[in-house]
Motif scaffolding. Structure first.
Motif, PDB file in Angstrom:
ATOM      1  N   PRO A  18       0.814  -1.226   0.000  1.00  0.00           N
ATOM      2  CA  PRO A  18       0.000   0.000   0.000  1.00  0.00           C
ATOM      3  C   PRO A  18       0.844   1.270   0.000  1.00  0.00           C
ATOM      4  O   PRO A  18       0.438   2.282  -0.587  1.00  0.00           O
ATOM      5  CB  PRO A  18      -0.836  -0.108   1.278  1.00  0.00           C
ATOM      6  CG  PRO A  18      -0.142  -1.112   2.128  1.00  0.00           C
ATOM      7  CD  PRO A  18       0.515  -2.056   1.186  1.00  0.00           C
ATOM      8  N   ILE A  19       2.012   1.235   0.640  1.00  0.00           N
ATOM      9  CA  ILE A  19       2.873   2.425   0.642  1.00  0.00           C
ATOM     10  C   ILE A  19       3.380   2.715  -0.759  1.00  0.00           C
ATOM     11  O   ILE A  19       3.349   3.865  -1.230  1.00  0.00           O
ATOM     12  CB  ILE A  19       4.052   2.236   1.624  1.00  0.00           C
ATOM     13  CG1 ILE A  19       3.546   2.233   3.064  1.00  0.00           C
ATOM     14  CG2 ILE A  19       5.094   3.335   1.433  1.00  0.00           C
ATOM     15  CD1 ILE A  19       4.622   1.965   4.094  1.00  0.00           C
ATOM     16  N   LEU A  20       3.848   1.674  -1.452  1.00  0.00           N
ATOM     17  CA  LEU A  20       4.307   1.863  -2.824  1.00  0.00           C
ATOM     18  C   LEU A  20       3.164   2.306  -3.732  1.00  0.00           C
ATOM     19  O   LEU A  20       3.344   3.155  -4.609  1.00  0.00           O
ATOM     20  CB  LEU A  20       4.928   0.554  -3.350  1.00  0.00           C
ATOM     21  CG  LEU A  20       6.292   0.174  -2.776  1.00  0.00           C
ATOM     22  CD1 LEU A  20       6.711  -1.206  -3.274  1.00  0.00           C
ATOM     23  CD2 LEU A  20       7.344   1.222  -3.154  1.00  0.00           C
ATOM     24  N   GLY A  21       1.975   1.722  -3.504  1.00  0.00           N
ATOM     25  CA  GLY A  21       0.819   2.130  -4.290  1.00  0.00           C
ATOM     26  C   GLY A  21       0.481   3.593  -4.088  1.00  0.00           C
ATOM     27  O   GLY A  21       0.167   4.312  -5.049  1.00  0.00           O
ATOM     28  N   PHE A  22       0.565   4.038  -2.831  1.00  0.00           N
ATOM     29  CA  PHE A  22       0.287   5.444  -2.549  1.00  0.00           C
ATOM     30  C   PHE A  22       1.322   6.357  -3.196  1.00  0.00           C
ATOM     31  O   PHE A  22       0.983   7.385  -3.800  1.00  0.00           O
ATOM     32  CB  PHE A  22       0.263   5.671  -1.038  1.00  0.00           C
ATOM     33  CG  PHE A  22       0.144   7.117  -0.644  1.00  0.00           C
ATOM     34  CD1 PHE A  22      -1.065   7.779  -0.727  1.00  0.00           C
ATOM     35  CD2 PHE A  22       1.258   7.824  -0.197  1.00  0.00           C
ATOM     36  CE1 PHE A  22      -1.169   9.117  -0.381  1.00  0.00           C
ATOM     37  CE2 PHE A  22       1.156   9.157   0.162  1.00  0.00           C
ATOM     38  CZ  PHE A  22      -0.061   9.805   0.068  1.00  0.00           C
ATOM     39  N   LEU A  23       2.594   5.983  -3.097  1.00  0.00           N
ATOM     40  CA  LEU A  23       3.647   6.820  -3.668  1.00  0.00           C
ATOM     41  C   LEU A  23       3.539   6.904  -5.184  1.00  0.00           C
ATOM     42  O   LEU A  23       3.678   7.991  -5.774  1.00  0.00           O
ATOM     43  CB  LEU A  23       5.024   6.271  -3.265  1.00  0.00           C
ATOM     44  CG  LEU A  23       5.391   6.388  -1.786  1.00  0.00           C
ATOM     45  CD1 LEU A  23       6.715   5.694  -1.522  1.00  0.00           C
ATOM     46  CD2 LEU A  23       5.467   7.848  -1.364  1.00  0.00           C
ATOM     47  N   LEU A  24       3.274   5.765  -5.823  1.00  0.00           N
ATOM     48  CA  LEU A  24       3.255   5.729  -7.290  1.00  0.00           C
ATOM     49  C   LEU A  24       1.988   6.336  -7.874  1.00  0.00           C
ATOM     50  O   LEU A  24       2.044   7.075  -8.868  1.00  0.00           O
ATOM     51  CB  LEU A  24       3.408   4.280  -7.776  1.00  0.00           C
ATOM     52  CG  LEU A  24       4.773   3.635  -7.558  1.00  0.00           C
ATOM     53  CD1 LEU A  24       4.732   2.169  -7.966  1.00  0.00           C
ATOM     54  CD2 LEU A  24       5.850   4.364  -8.351  1.00  0.00           C
ATOM     55  N   PHE A  25       0.839   6.027  -7.267  1.00  0.00           N
ATOM     56  CA  PHE A  25      -0.435   6.401  -7.865  1.00  0.00           C
ATOM     57  C   PHE A  25      -1.114   7.586  -7.181  1.00  0.00           C
ATOM     58  O   PHE A  25      -2.177   8.022  -7.631  1.00  0.00           O
ATOM     59  CB  PHE A  25      -1.377   5.199  -7.872  1.00  0.00           C
ATOM     60  CG  PHE A  25      -0.847   4.026  -8.633  1.00  0.00           C
ATOM     61  CD1 PHE A  25      -0.739   4.071 -10.013  1.00  0.00           C
ATOM     62  CD2 PHE A  25      -0.415   2.892  -7.971  1.00  0.00           C
ATOM     63  CE1 PHE A  25      -0.238   2.992 -10.724  1.00  0.00           C
ATOM     64  CE2 PHE A  25       0.091   1.810  -8.668  1.00  0.00           C
ATOM     65  CZ  PHE A  25       0.185   1.857 -10.054  1.00  0.00           C
ATOM     66  N   ALA A  26      -0.541   8.105  -6.120  1.00  0.00           N
ATOM     67  CA  ALA A  26      -1.129   9.259  -5.435  1.00  0.00           C
ATOM     68  C   ALA A  26      -0.109  10.370  -5.213  1.00  0.00           C
ATOM     69  O   ALA A  26      -0.279  11.480  -5.714  1.00  0.00           O
ATOM     70  CB  ALA A  26      -1.748   8.834  -4.106  1.00  0.00           C
ATOM     71  N   MET A  27       0.966  10.078  -4.484  1.00  0.00           N
ATOM     72  CA  MET A  27       1.904  11.129  -4.113  1.00  0.00           C
ATOM     73  C   MET A  27       2.612  11.731  -5.327  1.00  0.00           C
ATOM     74  O   MET A  27       2.723  12.959  -5.455  1.00  0.00           O
ATOM     75  CB  MET A  27       2.931  10.592  -3.115  1.00  0.00           C
ATOM     76  CG  MET A  27       3.918  11.649  -2.627  1.00  0.00           C
ATOM     77  SD  MET A  27       3.084  13.105  -1.903  1.00  0.00           S
ATOM     78  CE  MET A  27       2.392  12.380  -0.420  1.00  0.00           C
ATOM     79  N   ILE A  28       3.100  10.880  -6.227  1.00  0.00           N
ATOM     80  CA  ILE A  28       3.801  11.391  -7.412  1.00  0.00           C
ATOM     81  C   ILE A  28       2.855  12.212  -8.300  1.00  0.00           C
ATOM     82  O   ILE A  28       3.211  13.332  -8.704  1.00  0.00           O
ATOM     83  CB  ILE A  28       4.452  10.233  -8.202  1.00  0.00           C
ATOM     84  CG1 ILE A  28       5.599   9.632  -7.384  1.00  0.00           C
ATOM     85  CG2 ILE A  28       4.960  10.721  -9.562  1.00  0.00           C
ATOM     86  CD1 ILE A  28       6.262   8.445  -8.030  1.00  0.00           C
ATOM     87  N   PRO A  29       1.627  11.734  -8.606  1.00  0.00           N
ATOM     88  CA  PRO A  29       0.700  12.585  -9.367  1.00  0.00           C
ATOM     89  C   PRO A  29       0.349  13.884  -8.657  1.00  0.00           C
ATOM     90  O   PRO A  29       0.194  14.927  -9.305  1.00  0.00           O
ATOM     91  CB  PRO A  29      -0.538  11.690  -9.529  1.00  0.00           C
ATOM     92  CG  PRO A  29      -0.011  10.310  -9.452  1.00  0.00           C
ATOM     93  CD  PRO A  29       1.096  10.368  -8.444  1.00  0.00           C
ATOM     94  N   ILE A  30       0.218  13.844  -7.324  1.00  0.00           N
ATOM     95  CA  ILE A  30      -0.095  15.065  -6.577  1.00  0.00           C
ATOM     96  C   ILE A  30       1.034  16.082  -6.729  1.00  0.00           C
ATOM     97  O   ILE A  30       0.795  17.268  -7.024  1.00  0.00           O
ATOM     98  CB  ILE A  30      -0.337  14.732  -5.086  1.00  0.00           C
ATOM     99  CG1 ILE A  30      -1.680  14.030  -4.911  1.00  0.00           C
ATOM    100  CG2 ILE A  30      -0.307  16.003  -4.235  1.00  0.00           C
ATOM    101  CD1 ILE A  30      -1.929  13.510  -3.506  1.00  0.00           C
TER     102      ILE A  30
END
Length: 291
Positions: A18-30
């Motif tokens: 979930p951390i990698l998912g958040f970084l790749l699909f949420a944090m980086i786009p943000i």
């Protein structure tokens, strides 16, 4: 390797997904959207840095942005009515009567139904020529308006549909909160001579106030981000009378391909939502009771 070290390794392994998912699909786009909001970017070419031009244009040179924001706020004014109606239904469904589960299911059903299907159903109900609502009004000699093609009536129609679609979820939350109110408090209030209305105001309302705060905040966030219903039912018309800020954002991003301008709009909306949420939490200290 010690057992404790192995436990830590397995723990980090499980939370890594979930951390990698958040970084790749949420944090980086943000983070990318923050940068893009200061550029001219179509999605096809490299971003061209323009400074704060998008924000200046948004706040000072785009009257349609302010109109869509006003439309969104106008739509959100229905939230208190929806909350009161949800609470009334929850109180009614909290009684011990025959077939109560059937009624609870019926009220909750729209929540788990397809948004597209429910919106198309309401589009048919609001049809000016053969819609059920105008047929019903005709029984009383009232000529119903052209709900979805009238600037005056399109948004009230959307508000009515929005209240209906949110009843089930809020009703379930209120029903759970009502069932969590200690019976001893009602008994104590009754011994003190409190009537039904006094018990409701002095016992029920304070005890369910945390749930009320949760519903209020989530409803505001949902209303400010409302988009599919307006796209399907009115496509923002007539004359932008039902164009919400998120629908306008969508149009700029994917119809006009102004990704930079749309990103600036998204961040302005995010700042507005954050401000409203923090204000609600600050004001809640006066009316929300957690004990």
């Amino acid at each position: 390797m010690s057992n404790k070290r192995k436990m830590y390794i397995w723990a980090y392994a499980f939370i890594s997904a979930p951390i990698l998912g958040f970084l790749l699909f949420a944090m980086i786009p943000i983070c990318f959207s923050v940068y893009v909001s200061f550029t001219k970017y179509s999605g096809y070419h490299a971003p061209e840095l323009t400074g704060a031009d998008n924000y200046v244009r948004l706040l000072a040179h785009d009257p349609l942005f302010w109109k869509t924001l006003k439309n969104t706020i106008y739509s959100a004014l229905s939230i208190p009515f929806g909350m009161m109606l949800s609470l009334a239904i929850a109180i009614a469904l909290n009684q011990k009567i025959v077939g109560i589960r059937l009624f609870r299911t019926a009220f909750f059903l729209p929540t788990i139904s397809s948004v597209v299907a429910m919106t198309l159903l309401w589009k048919w109900i609001f049809n000016a020529d053969y819609g059920l609502l105008n047929i019903f009004l005709g029984w009383f000699g009232i000529t119903g308006p052209a709900w979805l093609s009238s600037e005056a009536w399109a948004m009230p129609a959307m508000i009515l549909q929005g209240i209906w679609s949110g009843l089930g979820f809020n009703m379930v939350l209120y029903l759970a909160a009502l069932q969590g109110v200690p019976r001893s408090l009602y008994e104590a209030a009754e011994i003190d001579g409190a009537g039904g209305w006094q018990r409701f105001v002095k016992v029920t309302i304070p005890c369910i106030s945390p749930t009320t705060l949760y519903i209020l905040i989530t409803s505001i966030i949902g209303a400010m981000q409302d988009f599919p219903r307006f796209q399907i039912m009115t496509e923002g018309g007539p004359n932008y009378s039902t164009t919400t800020i998120v629908y306008y954002l969508f149009q700029n991003a994917f119809r006009y391909m102004e990704m930079g301008y749309a990103s600036a709009m998204a961040w302005m909306l995010g700042i507005l939502l954050m401000t409203i949420t923090l204000l609600n939490f600050w004001l809640s200290r006066r009316w929300v009771h957690y004990e």
